[in-house]
Motif scaffolding. Structure first.
Motif, mmCIF file in Angstrom:
data_model
loop_
_atom_site.group_PDB
_atom_site.id
_atom_site.type_symbol
_atom_site.label_atom_id
_atom_site.label_comp_id
_atom_site.label_asym_id
_atom_site.label_seq_id
_atom_site.Cartn_x
_atom_site.Cartn_y
_atom_site.Cartn_z
ATOM 1 N N GLU A 349 0.221 -7.302 -1.177
ATOM 2 C CA GLU A 349 1.150 -6.261 -0.704
ATOM 3 C C GLU A 349 2.460 -6.304 -1.480
ATOM 4 O O GLU A 349 3.034 -5.249 -1.794
ATOM 5 C CB GLU A 349 1.399 -6.436 0.792
ATOM 6 N N ALA A 352 1.810 -4.612 -4.760
ATOM 7 C CA ALA A 352 1.699 -3.165 -4.586
ATOM 8 C C ALA A 352 3.059 -2.504 -4.412
ATOM 9 O O ALA A 352 3.261 -1.353 -4.829
ATOM 10 C CB ALA A 352 0.804 -2.855 -3.388
ATOM 11 N N GLU A 353 3.991 -3.223 -3.801
ATOM 12 C CA GLU A 353 5.318 -2.661 -3.529
ATOM 13 C C GLU A 353 6.282 -2.827 -4.691
ATOM 14 O O GLU A 353 7.388 -2.284 -4.671
ATOM 15 C CB GLU A 353 5.905 -3.343 -2.292
ATOM 16 N N ASP A 355 7.409 -2.768 -8.797
ATOM 17 C CA ASP A 355 7.188 -2.037 -10.044
ATOM 18 C C ASP A 355 6.917 -3.023 -11.173
ATOM 19 O O ASP A 355 7.718 -3.198 -12.090
ATOM 20 C CB ASP A 355 8.404 -1.176 -10.368
ATOM 21 N N MET A 374 -4.890 -1.341 1.635
ATOM 22 C CA MET A 374 -4.031 -1.100 0.476
ATOM 23 C C MET A 374 -4.675 -0.073 -0.439
ATOM 24 O O MET A 374 -5.864 0.225 -0.335
ATOM 25 C CB MET A 374 -3.760 -2.407 -0.269
ATOM 26 N N ASP A 375 -3.877 0.490 -1.339
ATOM 27 C CA ASP A 375 -4.331 1.551 -2.235
ATOM 28 C C ASP A 375 -4.468 0.989 -3.651
ATOM 29 O O ASP A 375 -3.500 0.451 -4.203
ATOM 30 C CB ASP A 375 -3.317 2.704 -2.216
ATOM 31 N N GLU A 376 -5.655 1.132 -4.233
ATOM 32 C CA GLU A 376 -5.859 0.632 -5.598
ATOM 33 C C GLU A 376 -4.891 1.256 -6.588
ATOM 34 O O GLU A 376 -4.565 0.661 -7.613
ATOM 35 C CB GLU A 376 -7.301 0.895 -6.057
ATOM 36 N N ASP A 378 -1.871 1.505 -6.423
ATOM 37 C CA ASP A 378 -0.619 0.753 -6.487
ATOM 38 C C ASP A 378 -0.707 -0.454 -7.422
ATOM 39 O O ASP A 378 0.272 -1.195 -7.587
ATOM 40 C CB ASP A 378 -0.207 0.284 -5.094
ATOM 41 N N PHE A 379 -1.886 -0.648 -8.026
ATOM 42 C CA PHE A 379 -2.084 -1.739 -8.982
ATOM 43 C C PHE A 379 -2.470 -1.125 -10.324
ATOM 44 O O PHE A 379 -3.166 -0.109 -10.382
ATOM 45 C CB PHE A 379 -3.191 -2.688 -8.511
ATOM 46 N N ASP A 380 -2.018 -1.740 -11.407
ATOM 47 C CA ASP A 380 -2.370 -1.196 -12.717
ATOM 48 C C ASP A 380 -3.868 -1.295 -12.974
ATOM 49 O O ASP A 380 -4.450 -0.399 -13.575
ATOM 50 C CB ASP A 380 -1.594 -1.926 -13.816
#
Length: 407
Positions: A349, A352-353, A355, A374-376, A378-380
């Motif tokens: 988390e 994900a939060e 930058d 969680m949302d994929e 939000d990860f490179d």
């Protein structure tokens, strides 16, 4: 930061109107004899859809299980799952390079897709041998005659020197599919990109040797290794704490590893102690609930530790928030049990939060992203590879990738 240079041809280099043989990795959990949908189907569908939309005749190779195991089954069910993700029909033939397969391949029209039978049902597929040897097998020689090009999209199987992975690039023009391309670029980024700020790696899992190999290979690139899991507990033992051994003699999670690797673990702590952050508290089960104890208060190990503690998790999250790049290899605890998901989820988390450039992989760790909402995006990059991801991090060559590079 700089971007890794291309080392192989991709779909961007593929000529039009080709009959293309494509290797995927659709290996899946099997329940009641049927394959279960998973992220691999969704990822590979991108490559398959792109090829079909471009008007190529698309023939797919994949494997499922190993001979003698319960999950060694036909790919008939895989075709239906893949079709639901591609948005096109995916035909299936219960043959790999015999007359039925060749007839079905010859009947394909532009834009049509065909999945061949489990490659591991071919005697030529499984032995680990040199690419030149695999190229001479009947499997490769017979099938290659009917294609213009070969595409390898199976990054998660690329550490295997099997016929369908390394033989065809010897006899056909070979290209990387989109999964192969993105996985390779993301998983080698830690070694090939240049980062101005702090680079952090959260390292867990079950094998101390994986952690040692990662540290040896990436010690000059990573500023802080955050440890958890069984490997982290073994490092705590090396640091003098009474943990990192088996309570049940039949369990064998710690003791054999300690006997075989304790000198290496101790050397790593001595050499890279300033880069290694160990858990300050650990979690265990007490009367069905999560309980925690500070590492310094442990006098003897009388419970199984299943996660890093909350203070450790929050401390690791603070490190993540100060990082320009974060890589994850392995879970920090038994996240499948919600009570012991705190370490893994808290770190994910925070990533994900933040930058930061981020890559998550290693075994089933990436499953925690969807499991805990969680949302994929939000990860490179979220890797679908296990063994191949570990090999990339530890600097070991991947046979399937090397075969593409030689084109």
């Amino acid at each position: 930061m700089s971007t890794p240079t291309a080392t192989f041809k991709t779909l961007d280099d593929l000529e039009s109107d080709q009959r293309v043989l494509v290797r995927l990795d659709l290996n899946s959990p099997i329940e009641d004899g049927e394959p279960q949908d998973n992220r691999r189907f969704e990822r590979h569908a991108e490559t398959v859809r792109e090829l079909a939309d471009a008007g190529h005749r698309v023939v797919l190779l994949a494997h499922q299980g190993r001979p003698g195991r319960d999950d060694f089954v036909s790919l008939a069910g895989h075709a239906d799952i893949l079709a639901s993700h591609v948005g096109r029909d995916v035909g299936f033939v219960a043959d790999t390079y015999g007359d039925d397969a060749i007839d079905a391949i010859g009947a394909l029209e532009p834009g049509e897709i065909l999945l061949l039978e489990n490659t591991r049902m071919c005697d030529d597929e499984l032995p680990e041998e040199d690419p030149e040897v695999k190229a001479e097998t009947e499997f490769v020689q017979s099938l290659a005659l009917h294609f213009d090009a070969y595409v390898n999209d199976a990054y998660s199987a690329a550490h295997r020197s099997h016929a369908s992975l390394v033989g065809f690039p010897q006899v056909l023009p070979a290209y990387a599919g989109r999964v192969m391309q993105t996985e390779y670029e993301a998983n080698t980024a830690i070694a090939e990109k240049e980062f101005d700020g702090q680079v952090t790696m959260a390292v867990g899992g079950t094998k101390a040797t994986d952690v040692i190999d990662v540290m040896n290979n990436l010690g000059d690139k990573v500023d802080d290794f955050l440890l958890g899991g069984i490997a982290g507990e073994l490092f705590l033992r090396a640091a003098g704490h009474p943990v990192g051994f088996d309570l049940d003699p039949e369990q064998d999670l710690y003791d054999t590893q300690w006997e075989q690797n304790h000198e290496l673990v101790e050397e790593m702590l001595a050499e890279r102690g300033e880069q290694i952050t160990l858990a300050t508290d650990l979690a265990y089960e007490a009367e069905g609930e999560r309980a925690e104890i500070d590492v310094d208060e442990i006098e003897e190990k009388d419970v199984s530790f299943l996660d890093v503690g909350t203070d450790t998790a929050e401390g690791y999250a603070d490190v993540v928030r100060d990082s320009e790049a974060v890589f994850v290899k392995g879970a920090l605890g038994v996240f499948e049990d919600e009570r012991f998901s705190v370490g893994t989820v808290t770190v994910l988390e925070a990533i994900a939060e933040t930058d930061c450039f981020s890559v998550v992989g290693g075994g089933d760790t990436s499953r925690a992203i969807g499991m805990y909402g969680m949302d994929e995006a939000d990860f490179d990059h979220v890797s679908i590879a296990g063994g191949a991801y570990i090999r990339a991090l530890t600097g070991q060559p991947l046979a399937g990738v090397e075969a593409l590079k030689e084109q």
